[in-house]
Scaffold this motif. Sequence first.
Motif, PDB file in Angstrom:
ATOM      1  N   UNK A 140       0.835  -1.201   0.000  1.00 49.15           N
ATOM      2  CA  UNK A 140       0.000   0.000   0.000  1.00 49.15           C
ATOM      3  C   UNK A 140       0.875   1.258   0.000  1.00 49.15           C
ATOM      4  N   UNK A 141       1.964   1.235   0.770  1.00 46.86           N
ATOM      5  CA  UNK A 141       2.860   2.401   0.822  1.00 46.86           C
ATOM      6  C   UNK A 141       3.485   2.671  -0.538  1.00 46.86           C
ATOM      7  N   UNK A 142       3.852   1.596  -1.243  1.00 45.91           N
ATOM      8  CA  UNK A 142       4.417   1.766  -2.582  1.00 45.91           C
ATOM      9  C   UNK A 142       3.380   2.347  -3.541  1.00 45.91           C
ATOM     10  N   UNK A 143       2.136   1.894  -3.414  1.00 46.31           N
ATOM     11  CA  UNK A 143       1.072   2.415  -4.277  1.00 46.31           C
ATOM     12  C   UNK A 143       0.791   3.887  -3.980  1.00 46.31           C
ATOM     13  N   UNK A 144       0.906   4.281  -2.727  1.00 50.12           N
ATOM     14  CA  UNK A 144       0.628   5.673  -2.357  1.00 50.12           C
ATOM     15  C   UNK A 144       1.662   6.643  -2.908  1.00 50.12           C
ATOM     16  N   UNK A 145       2.801   6.120  -3.376  1.00 42.71           N
ATOM     17  CA  UNK A 145       3.801   7.017  -3.971  1.00 42.71           C
ATOM     18  C   UNK A 145       3.264   7.696  -5.226  1.00 42.71           C
ATOM     19  N   UNK A 146       2.245   7.107  -5.857  1.00 41.07           N
ATOM     20  CA  UNK A 146       1.644   7.709  -7.046  1.00 41.07           C
ATOM     21  C   UNK A 146       0.990   9.054  -6.725  1.00 41.07           C
ATOM     22  N   UNK A 147       0.665   9.259  -5.447  1.00 41.71           N
ATOM     23  CA  UNK A 147       0.053  10.523  -5.060  1.00 41.71           C
ATOM     24  C   UNK A 147       0.996  11.693  -5.296  1.00 41.71           C
ATOM     25  N   UNK A 148       2.294  11.410  -5.292  1.00 43.35           N
ATOM     26  CA  UNK A 148       3.288  12.468  -5.464  1.00 43.35           C
ATOM     27  C   UNK A 148       3.779  12.565  -6.908  1.00 43.35           C
ATOM     28  N   UNK A 149       3.045  11.932  -7.824  1.00 42.35           N
ATOM     29  CA  UNK A 149       3.436  11.944  -9.231  1.00 42.35           C
ATOM     30  C   UNK A 149       3.384  13.366  -9.774  1.00 42.35           C
ATOM     31  N   UNK A 150       4.457  13.759 -10.458  1.00 39.61           N
ATOM     32  CA  UNK A 150       4.512  15.039 -11.142  1.00 39.61           C
ATOM     33  C   UNK A 150       4.986  14.801 -12.561  1.00 39.61           C
ATOM     34  N   UNK A 151       4.158  15.164 -13.516  1.00 38.84           N
ATOM     35  CA  UNK A 151       4.516  14.943 -14.915  1.00 38.84           C
ATOM     36  C   UNK A 151       5.647  15.860 -15.350  1.00 38.84           C
ATOM     37  N   UNK A 152       5.560  17.110 -14.957  1.00 43.89           N
ATOM     38  CA  UNK A 152       6.576  18.082 -15.338  1.00 43.89           C
ATOM     39  C   UNK A 152       7.248  18.609 -14.091  1.00 43.89           C
ATOM     40  N   UNK A 153       8.587  18.616 -14.039  1.00 47.61           N
ATOM     41  CA  UNK A 153       9.287  19.117 -12.856  1.00 47.61           C
ATOM     42  C   UNK A 153       9.026  20.594 -12.644  1.00 47.61           C
ATOM     43  N   UNK A 154       9.021  20.998 -11.389  1.00 49.55           N
ATOM     44  CA  UNK A 154       8.820  22.408 -11.069  1.00 49.55           C
ATOM     45  C   UNK A 154      10.016  23.221 -11.555  1.00 49.55           C
ATOM     46  N   UNK A 155       9.771  24.412 -12.099  1.00 52.65           N
ATOM     47  CA  UNK A 155      10.883  25.233 -12.579  1.00 52.65           C
ATOM     48  C   UNK A 155      11.795  25.654 -11.445  1.00 52.65           C
ATOM     49  N   UNK A 156      13.094  25.677 -11.751  1.00 55.84           N
ATOM     50  CA  UNK A 156      14.059  26.061 -10.734  1.00 55.84           C
ATOM     51  C   UNK A 156      13.962  27.549 -10.415  1.00 55.84           C
ATOM     52  N   UNK A 157      13.491  28.341 -11.378  1.00 51.43           N
ATOM     53  CA  UNK A 157      13.372  29.783 -11.201  1.00 51.43           C
ATOM     54  C   UNK A 157      11.906  30.166 -11.228  1.00 51.43           C
TER      55      UNK A 157
END
Length: 207
Positions: free
Chosen positions: A169-186
């Motif tokens: 279940x913990x491994x499956x919950x990692x999908x909650x933090x899925x981000x398709x595009x990384x946040x810009x550094x600036x």
Amino acid sequence: RKEAKSVVSYLRRHHIDVYMLSGDNEVTSHLIAKECNIDTVIAKVSPQEKTTTIKNLMKDKTVMMVGDGINDAPSLATAHVGVSIAGASDIATDSAEVILMNENLEKIPEFIKLSKRTIKNIKQNLFWAFFYNCIGIPIAAGVLWLPLGLGLSPMIGAAAMSLSSVCVVSNALRLKFFQSTPKPAVKPGEYTVLPKEEAKMAKVVKV
């Protein structure tokens, strides 16, 4: 849509064939297809002809249909995966398996990435579940009792089984933090320094 060209480019880079099925006339359809870099265009088709085309493609390919109109409903229901977008007609929404929650077509690559990540997560969970059970169940059944005199207490077995479920279940919950595009550094409004080879033209650029 303005983002259609970038979405088509993403699909083509990932070796996904893009077809344009349109009920509009050939001149308009080919102009739009050229703008979006779509090679295969089938214009002036009825809803039934769209469905027939998709059925023919499904003989050799896995087909995803994206549409939002009433005329797209039969095709959405026929394809392996039907994708409708927010604001689509009710019948198109009811016919699709996937509904994008806004009208931004860039959600299609995100949906594909999330689907692949989900399948990968399922395979990981299956592997660890089988690995865990292949070791735990024979020991609990007493396979080591005769040769080594080792057994497994029912209490320990129950705890181990619970731990296995927690891990999956913990491994499956990692999908909650899925981000398709990384946040810009600036952040917007901040400044960043360009590389040396680009600094000849400008020293800083506003993001």
